[in-house]
Write a protein that holds these residues in place. Structure first.
Motif, PDB file in Angstrom:
ATOM      1  N   ALA A  91       0.878  -1.195  -0.104  1.00  0.00           N
ATOM      2  CA  ALA A  91      -0.044   0.063   0.090  1.00  0.00           C
ATOM      3  C   ALA A  91       0.795   1.309   0.071  1.00  0.00           C
ATOM      4  O   ALA A  91       0.217   2.326  -0.116  1.00  0.00           O
ATOM      5  N   GLY A  92       2.161   1.052  -0.024  1.00  0.00           N
ATOM      6  CA  GLY A  92       2.994   2.320   0.150  1.00  0.00           C
ATOM      7  C   GLY A  92       2.994   3.372  -0.916  1.00  0.00           C
ATOM      8  O   GLY A  92       3.151   4.437  -0.798  1.00  0.00           O
ATOM      9  N   GLY A  93       2.586   2.959  -1.966  1.00  0.00           N
ATOM     10  CA  GLY A  93       2.460   3.854  -3.303  1.00  0.00           C
ATOM     11  C   GLY A  93       1.019   4.772  -3.242  1.00  0.00           C
ATOM     12  O   GLY A  93       1.163   5.655  -4.006  1.00  0.00           O
ATOM     13  N   SER A  94       0.468   4.455  -2.244  1.00  0.00           N
ATOM     14  CA  SER A  94      -0.862   5.386  -2.451  1.00  0.00           C
ATOM     15  C   SER A  94      -0.905   6.188  -0.803  1.00  0.00           C
ATOM     16  O   SER A  94      -0.949   5.309   0.199  1.00  0.00           O
ATOM     17  N   GLY A  95      -1.074   7.470  -0.987  1.00  0.00           N
ATOM     18  CA  GLY A  95      -1.384   7.870   0.528  1.00  0.00           C
ATOM     19  C   GLY A  95      -2.632   7.584   1.107  1.00  0.00           C
ATOM     20  O   GLY A  95      -2.490   7.083   2.343  1.00  0.00           O
ATOM     21  N   GLY A  96      -3.731   6.950   0.398  1.00  0.00           N
ATOM     22  CA  GLY A  96      -4.736   6.674   0.975  1.00  0.00           C
ATOM     23  C   GLY A  96      -4.707   5.262   1.575  1.00  0.00           C
ATOM     24  O   GLY A  96      -5.033   4.855   2.759  1.00  0.00           O
ATOM     25  N   HIS A  97      -3.819   4.456   1.047  1.00  0.00           N
ATOM     26  CA  HIS A  97      -3.461   3.221   1.625  1.00  0.00           C
ATOM     27  C   HIS A  97      -2.882   3.226   2.922  1.00  0.00           C
ATOM     28  O   HIS A  97      -3.007   2.657   3.719  1.00  0.00           O
ATOM     29  N   GLY A  98      -1.827   4.019   2.840  1.00  0.00           N
ATOM     30  CA  GLY A  98      -0.843   4.317   3.924  1.00  0.00           C
ATOM     31  C   GLY A  98      -1.457   4.804   5.109  1.00  0.00           C
ATOM     32  O   GLY A  98      -1.412   4.196   6.220  1.00  0.00           O
ATOM     33  N   SER A  99      -2.451   5.809   5.125  1.00  0.00           N
ATOM     34  CA  SER A  99      -3.164   6.295   5.992  1.00  0.00           C
ATOM     35  C   SER A  99      -4.199   5.379   6.360  1.00  0.00           C
ATOM     36  O   SER A  99      -4.504   5.360   7.562  1.00  0.00           O
ATOM     37  N   GLY A 100      -4.749   4.532   5.574  1.00  0.00           N
ATOM     38  CA  GLY A 100      -5.652   3.397   6.222  1.00  0.00           C
ATOM     39  C   GLY A 100      -5.239   2.482   6.765  1.00  0.00           C
ATOM     40  O   GLY A 100      -5.718   2.101   7.939  1.00  0.00           O
ATOM     41  N   ARG A 101      -3.767   2.269   6.670  1.00  0.00           N
ATOM     42  CA  ARG A 101      -3.150   1.043   7.478  1.00  0.00           C
ATOM     43  C   ARG A 101      -2.891   1.650   8.752  1.00  0.00           C
ATOM     44  O   ARG A 101      -3.169   1.260   9.883  1.00  0.00           O
ATOM     45  N   ARG A 102      -2.506   3.083   8.759  1.00  0.00           N
ATOM     46  CA  ARG A 102      -1.995   3.481  10.206  1.00  0.00           C
ATOM     47  C   ARG A 102      -3.319   3.832  10.963  1.00  0.00           C
ATOM     48  O   ARG A 102      -3.290   3.529  12.134  1.00  0.00           O
ATOM     49  N   ASP A 103      -4.389   4.162  10.451  1.00  0.00           N
ATOM     50  CA  ASP A 103      -5.756   4.189  11.151  1.00  0.00           C
ATOM     51  C   ASP A 103      -5.968   2.730  11.693  1.00  0.00           C
ATOM     52  O   ASP A 103      -6.504   2.841  12.717  1.00  0.00           O
ATOM     53  N   ALA A 104      -5.893   1.842  10.870  1.00  0.00           N
ATOM     54  CA  ALA A 104      -6.231   0.313  11.266  1.00  0.00           C
ATOM     55  C   ALA A 104      -5.280   0.043  12.486  1.00  0.00           C
ATOM     56  O   ALA A 104      -5.964  -0.611  13.431  1.00  0.00           O
ATOM     57  N   ASP A 105      -4.098   0.205  12.629  1.00  0.00           N
ATOM     58  CA  ASP A 105      -3.075   0.068  13.527  1.00  0.00           C
ATOM     59  C   ASP A 105      -3.933   0.820  15.071  1.00  0.00           C
ATOM     60  O   ASP A 105      -2.922   0.347  16.060  1.00  0.00           O
ATOM     61  N   LYS A 106      -4.322   1.933  14.805  1.00  0.00           N
ATOM     62  CA  LYS A 106      -4.940   2.759  15.781  1.00  0.00           C
ATOM     63  C   LYS A 106      -6.243   1.963  16.698  1.00  0.00           C
ATOM     64  O   LYS A 106      -6.693   2.432  17.435  1.00  0.00           O
ATOM     65  N   GLY A 107      -6.457   0.774  16.169  1.00  0.00           N
ATOM     66  CA  GLY A 107      -7.637   0.157  16.741  1.00  0.00           C
ATOM     67  C   GLY A 107      -8.881   0.072  15.750  1.00  0.00           C
ATOM     68  O   GLY A 107      -9.977  -0.054  16.548  1.00  0.00           O
ATOM     69  N   SER A 108      -9.034   0.522  14.734  1.00  0.00           N
ATOM     70  CA  SER A 108     -10.211   0.562  13.898  1.00  0.00           C
ATOM     71  C   SER A 108      -9.887  -0.073  12.346  1.00  0.00           C
ATOM     72  O   SER A 108      -8.949  -0.618  12.104  1.00  0.00           O
ATOM     73  N   CYS A 109     -10.959  -0.423  11.906  1.00  0.00           N
ATOM     74  CA  CYS A 109     -10.923  -1.269  10.609  1.00  0.00           C
ATOM     75  C   CYS A 109     -12.177  -1.023   9.666  1.00  0.00           C
ATOM     76  O   CYS A 109     -13.216  -0.472  10.183  1.00  0.00           O
ATOM     77  N   TRP A 110     -12.158  -1.052   8.500  1.00  0.00           N
ATOM     78  CA  TRP A 110     -13.294  -1.167   7.489  1.00  0.00           C
ATOM     79  C   TRP A 110     -14.139  -2.296   7.728  1.00  0.00           C
ATOM     80  O   TRP A 110     -13.631  -3.526   7.823  1.00  0.00           O
ATOM     81  N   ALA A 111     -15.432  -2.234   7.175  1.00  0.00           N
ATOM     82  CA  ALA A 111     -16.376  -3.283   7.113  1.00  0.00           C
ATOM     83  C   ALA A 111     -17.429  -2.815   6.308  1.00  0.00           C
ATOM     84  O   ALA A 111     -17.731  -1.645   6.266  1.00  0.00           O
ATOM     85  N   LEU A 112     -18.229  -3.965   5.777  1.00  0.00           N
ATOM     86  CA  LEU A 112     -19.569  -3.593   5.039  1.00  0.00           C
ATOM     87  C   LEU A 112     -20.601  -4.227   6.035  1.00  0.00           C
ATOM     88  O   LEU A 112     -20.434  -5.431   6.309  1.00  0.00           O
ATOM     89  N   LEU A 113     -21.622  -3.359   5.978  1.00  0.00           N
ATOM     90  CA  LEU A 113     -22.824  -3.840   6.374  1.00  0.00           C
ATOM     91  C   LEU A 113     -23.863  -4.222   5.462  1.00  0.00           C
ATOM     92  O   LEU A 113     -24.321  -3.459   4.445  1.00  0.00           O
ATOM     93  N   LEU A 114     -24.217  -5.490   5.380  1.00  0.00           N
ATOM     94  CA  LEU A 114     -25.137  -6.167   4.167  1.00  0.00           C
ATOM     95  C   LEU A 114     -26.236  -6.574   4.837  1.00  0.00           C
ATOM     96  O   LEU A 114     -26.429  -6.981   6.241  1.00  0.00           O
ATOM     97  N   GLU A 115     -27.236  -6.866   4.004  1.00  0.00           N
ATOM     98  CA  GLU A 115     -28.472  -7.553   4.464  1.00  0.00           C
ATOM     99  C   GLU A 115     -28.223  -8.813   4.989  1.00  0.00           C
ATOM    100  O   GLU A 115     -27.284  -9.674   4.449  1.00  0.00           O
ATOM    101  N   CYS A 116     -28.910  -9.399   6.037  1.00  0.00           N
ATOM    102  CA  CYS A 116     -28.884 -10.624   6.383  1.00  0.00           C
ATOM    103  C   CYS A 116     -29.564 -11.864   5.791  1.00  0.00           C
ATOM    104  O   CYS A 116     -30.650 -11.765   5.964  1.00  0.00           O
ATOM    105  N   MET A 117     -28.984 -12.644   5.472  1.00  0.00           N
ATOM    106  CA  MET A 117     -29.739 -13.893   4.480  1.00  0.00           C
ATOM    107  C   MET A 117     -29.912 -14.999   5.646  1.00  0.00           C
ATOM    108  O   MET A 117     -28.889 -15.801   5.850  1.00  0.00           O
ATOM    109  N   GLU A 118     -31.003 -15.182   6.328  1.00  0.00           N
ATOM    110  CA  GLU A 118     -31.423 -16.000   7.263  1.00  0.00           C
ATOM    111  C   GLU A 118     -31.351 -17.474   7.067  1.00  0.00           C
ATOM    112  O   GLU A 118     -30.788 -18.317   7.890  1.00  0.00           O
ATOM    113  N   CYS A 119     -31.300 -17.701   5.874  1.00  0.00           N
ATOM    114  CA  CYS A 119     -31.604 -19.528   5.385  1.00  0.00           C
ATOM    115  C   CYS A 119     -30.100 -19.888   4.970  1.00  0.00           C
ATOM    116  O   CYS A 119     -30.055 -21.141   4.605  1.00  0.00           O
ATOM    117  N   GLY A 120     -28.895 -18.979   5.190  1.00  0.00           N
ATOM    118  CA  GLY A 120     -27.770 -19.527   4.863  1.00  0.00           C
ATOM    119  C   GLY A 120     -27.567 -19.734   3.348  1.00  0.00           C
ATOM    120  O   GLY A 120     -28.113 -19.037   2.458  1.00  0.00           O
TER     121      GLY A 120
END
Length: 264
Positions: free
Chosen positions: A145-174
């Motif tokens: 990720a070093g070639g992109s400022g966004g990637h590097g910043s995102g990694r530094r933020d992740a090291d501080k205790g947060s992360c990205w996630a997707l919130l999706l509809e729940c499919m109850e029947c598997g």
């Protein structure tokens, strides 16, 4: 509150209504996460993320939360954060009744509200145990990720205790794979019949027709029974097809997709 998101995503060819915008992203502090969501159970794990069932106190619905693992890394291709945003972009572009719906992109604490949820406490402890094994993988991800400022910043933020996630509809029947396996291992208990299988095939075909008809079109590249999820009919969906009792099949997991411009 400012955040750094992966910036190497090209959205120029997408219609404006299908591009990811600020309104698609929510950044939650630990108390905000634990106030809005309750972690119910872990549903599974993939190459780059863990999937949990959470109860959304705002909508009063269960959702699926796909959390990017800190240890996720790949030897080739985009960084995990970029892959997650690419999937979110594809899901927004491909909204359809037979494709799993993207609710939101979240920046969440890695604790997953461990102060209020016993299950999340176990997940938090498991994450702590994994930290000793994540050093080399983290170095690889940072180098990629070093070639992109966004990637590097995102990694530094992740090291501080947060992360990205997707919130999706729940499919109850598997997954469809689970239903097929149950029928194979317990043939005396009928899980579905030929007409059910045909109906699910038509559901999948409808989703694919929609994806291939978009501009740019989406090629899934990983279509299999494990990535076909089943959802119970809601009151809204059953009103349009009152005779149907069978769960609806929806296409999920766009992690390996590609977008192609249609020829003129």
């Amino acid at each position: 509150m400012r955040y750094s998101s992966p910036t190497s995503l090209s959205q120029q060819s997408l219609p404006t209504r299908h591009k990811l915008t600020e309104s698609d992203i929510a950044l939650l502090q630990p108390q905000e996460f634990s106030g809005r969501f309750k972690v119910v159970e872990k549903l599974g794990s993939g190459a780059f993320g863990d999937i949990h069932r959470v109860r959304d106190n705002n909508s009063k619905h269960d959702r699926a939360l796909k959390v990017l693992q800190q240890t996720a890394c790949r030897s080739s291709g985009p960084a995990p954060e970029v892959a997650l945003f690419r999937e979110a972009r594809a899901l927004k572009h491909a909204r359809h009744k037979n494709i799993v719906e993207l609710v939101s992109i979240l920046r969440i604490p890695r604790t997953l509200g461990a102060e209020t949820s016993p299950i999340a406490q176990q997940l938090w402890q498991l994450w702590q145990q994994q930290q000793g094994r994540s050093t080399s993988c983290s170095r690889d991800s940072k180098a990629h990720a070093g070639g992109s400022g966004g990637h590097g910043s995102g990694r530094r933020d992740a090291d501080k205790g947060s992360c990205w996630a997707l919130l999706l509809e729940c499919m109850e029947c598997g997954s469809l794979a689970h239903v097929i396996l149950k029928q194979m291992t317990h043939p005396h208990i009928k899980q579905y019949n030929d007409m059910d299988a045909l109906t699910w095939a038509l559901d999948i075909a409808s989703g694919l027709e929609h994806m291939h008809g978009l501009n740019p079109m989406i090629i899934h590249r990983d279509l299999k029974s494990e990535n076909i999820l089943l959802q119970k009919l809601t009151a809204a969906s059953s009103s349009s097809s009152s005779s149907r009792k069978l769960p609806v099949a929806k296409i999920s997991d766009m992690g390996l997709h590609v977008m192609l411009d249609k020829p003129p």
